[in-house]
Design an enzyme around this catalytic site. Structure first.
Site, PDB file in Angstrom:
ATOM      1  N   ASP A 137       0.673  30.289 -31.157  1.00  0.00           N
ATOM      2  CA  ASP A 137       0.948  31.388 -32.081  1.00  0.00           C
ATOM      3  C   ASP A 137       2.031  32.262 -31.463  1.00  0.00           C
ATOM      4  O   ASP A 137       1.823  32.872 -30.413  1.00  0.00           O
ATOM      5  CB  ASP A 137      -0.330  32.197 -32.325  1.00  0.00           C
ATOM      6  CG  ASP A 137      -0.189  33.186 -33.470  1.00  0.00           C
ATOM      7  OD1 ASP A 137       0.856  33.164 -34.147  1.00  0.00           O
ATOM      8  OD2 ASP A 137      -1.123  33.975 -33.681  1.00  0.00           O
ATOM      9  N   ASP A 165       5.395  30.489 -37.595  1.00  0.00           N
ATOM     10  CA  ASP A 165       5.125  30.998 -36.254  1.00  0.00           C
ATOM     11  C   ASP A 165       3.858  30.460 -35.609  1.00  0.00           C
ATOM     12  O   ASP A 165       3.465  30.933 -34.540  1.00  0.00           O
ATOM     13  CB  ASP A 165       5.076  32.528 -36.272  1.00  0.00           C
ATOM     14  CG  ASP A 165       4.001  33.076 -37.204  1.00  0.00           C
ATOM     15  OD1 ASP A 165       3.412  32.279 -37.953  1.00  0.00           O
ATOM     16  OD2 ASP A 165       3.763  34.292 -37.176  1.00  0.00           O
ATOM     17  N   GLU A 166       3.211  29.471 -36.209  1.00  0.00           N
ATOM     18  CA  GLU A 166       2.021  28.923 -35.563  1.00  0.00           C
ATOM     19  C   GLU A 166       1.805  27.469 -35.957  1.00  0.00           C
ATOM     20  O   GLU A 166       2.203  27.029 -37.032  1.00  0.00           O
ATOM     21  CB  GLU A 166       0.777  29.756 -35.887  1.00  0.00           C
ATOM     22  CG  GLU A 166       0.444  29.847 -37.353  1.00  0.00           C
ATOM     23  CD  GLU A 166      -0.832  30.635 -37.604  1.00  0.00           C
ATOM     24  OE1 GLU A 166      -1.796  30.493 -36.826  1.00  0.00           O
ATOM     25  OE2 GLU A 166      -0.866  31.383 -38.607  1.00  0.00           O
TER      26      GLU A 166
END
Length: 356
Positions: free
Chosen positions: A11, A106-107
């Site tokens: 993350d 983003d993850e």
């Protein structure tokens, strides 16, 4: 329960804001808020850690963020650039494994059980990925390492920013017992309120309940929570995952006759669906309303729009129209749901980041 998999959840830390601070030295060390003009309608997409100290967080109205952080720097952001950086991060992941399940820009989940570097320790893989991202891209990431996706995702949030948390099969239940139930996957505001009324605040509280009692009180959420708190969860990382729809539904504690209550629920759902669509970089063309009556009769109605959208107002208006056409007010409602389907990627120039 298979505990042999080695799964990492990566993350990125305050991703959009961190990219902007990396690229613009004048933003470094300052409260940066991405979400557009605070004098107009908008919601915070993300913010720097400096802004979070003032209580600002994602999904907060920008006007409220401006009150909490009057010296905050507000910008619209550059989604096309964030996509480019996300692809660079994905390329780093691919040096270690091809079994990558992205959740958003983003993850992502990575299965490194059999990784390209032949590394036996998933912890070492996670640490090396963190170091490589920082060295090559100047960004920090947090990582959770465990044997299933649910625990890995919770663990990645445990030591932010730039932290790494490892949860072994032997440690899993003790780890989950200390976690607030609001951190459990699938626990939104409504479910959290129900759990609070039942006296369930942590995993330890949750574990005291039988499977049957949880299902009776929380329906399908109860089934999943019973499994999650015991470390029983999906451990298959799916590299081909592609969302076909985004939706939200709730079962009322008491059956509802008042159409105004139903409309309020639809507005809340529309906001949540917009947030998820923007995070997925998608918009949809078909709005689906689901109603379940007190006698468990279930109906679904759908409306296909003239154009694709990820806008709260347009989604709500379509759902409210379906409700007015479907619900007479004579029979009480047990469950209501709203889904947007017929999805496709958003062109970068049209992405409504400022309206997240």
């Amino acid at each position: 329960m298979d505990t042999s998999r080695k799964i990492i959840h990566i993350d990125m830390d305050a991703f959009y804001a961190s990219v902007e601070q990396r690229d613009h030295p004048e933003f470094r060390g300052k409260p940066l808020i991405i979400g557009g003009d605070p004098n107009k309608r908008g919601v915070v997409a993300t913010c720097s850690y400096e802004a979070r100290k003032f209580g600002v967080h994602s999904a907060m109205p920008t006007r409220q963020a401006a009150k909490l952080c009057p010296n905050g720097i507000f910008i619209h952001g550059n989604m096309a650039h964030y996509v480019e950086v996300s692809n660079q991060i994905r390329e780093i992941f691919s040096r270690y494994t091809d079994i990558i399940e992205p959740l958003s820009l983003d993850e992502a989940y990575l299965d490194v059980t059999e990784n390209k570097k032949g590394m036996k320790s998933a912890t070492m893989v996670a640490r090396e990925i963190q170091q490589t991202i920082y060295q090559e891209l100047g960004l920090t990431a947090s990582a959770g390492v465990s044997f299933n996706k649910f625990i890995a995702k919770i663990a990645s949030d445990f030591k932010k920013p730039a932290g790494i948390t490892v949860v072994t099969p032997e440690e899993a239940e003790a780890f989950l017992e200390q976690i607030p139930v609001t951190k459990f996957y699938g626990v939104g505001k409504v479910t959290a309120e129900k759990l609070h009324r039942l006296g369930i605040e942590t995993g330890a509280d949750l574990k005291k309940w039988s499977e049957w009692d949880l299902i009776r009180e929380l329906h399908k959420h109860g089934y999943h929570l019973y499994r999650h708190v015991r470390g029983r969860s999906n451990n298959i990382v799916n590299p081909h995952r592609d969302r076909k729809s985004v939706g939200k539904e709730t079962t009322f504690e008491f059956n509802v006759l008042d159409s105004r209550v139903l409309e309020q629920s639809l507005m809340q759902f529309a906001k949540k669906v917009e947030e998820r669509l923007i995070k997925l970089q998608k918009h949809g063309k078909t709005v689906v309303l689901k109603l379940r009556y007190s006698d468990f009769t279930t109906i679904t109605k759908r409306l296909t729009l003239n154009e694709y959208t990820n806008d709260t107002s347009q989604i709500y208006q379509a759902a409210a129209l379906l409700l007015r056409e479907s619900y007479t007010g004579q029979d009480s409602i047990r469950l209501i749901g709203l889904t947007v389907t017929n999805l496709k990627p958003v062109y970068f120039e049209n992405l409504r980041l400022e309206g997240l």
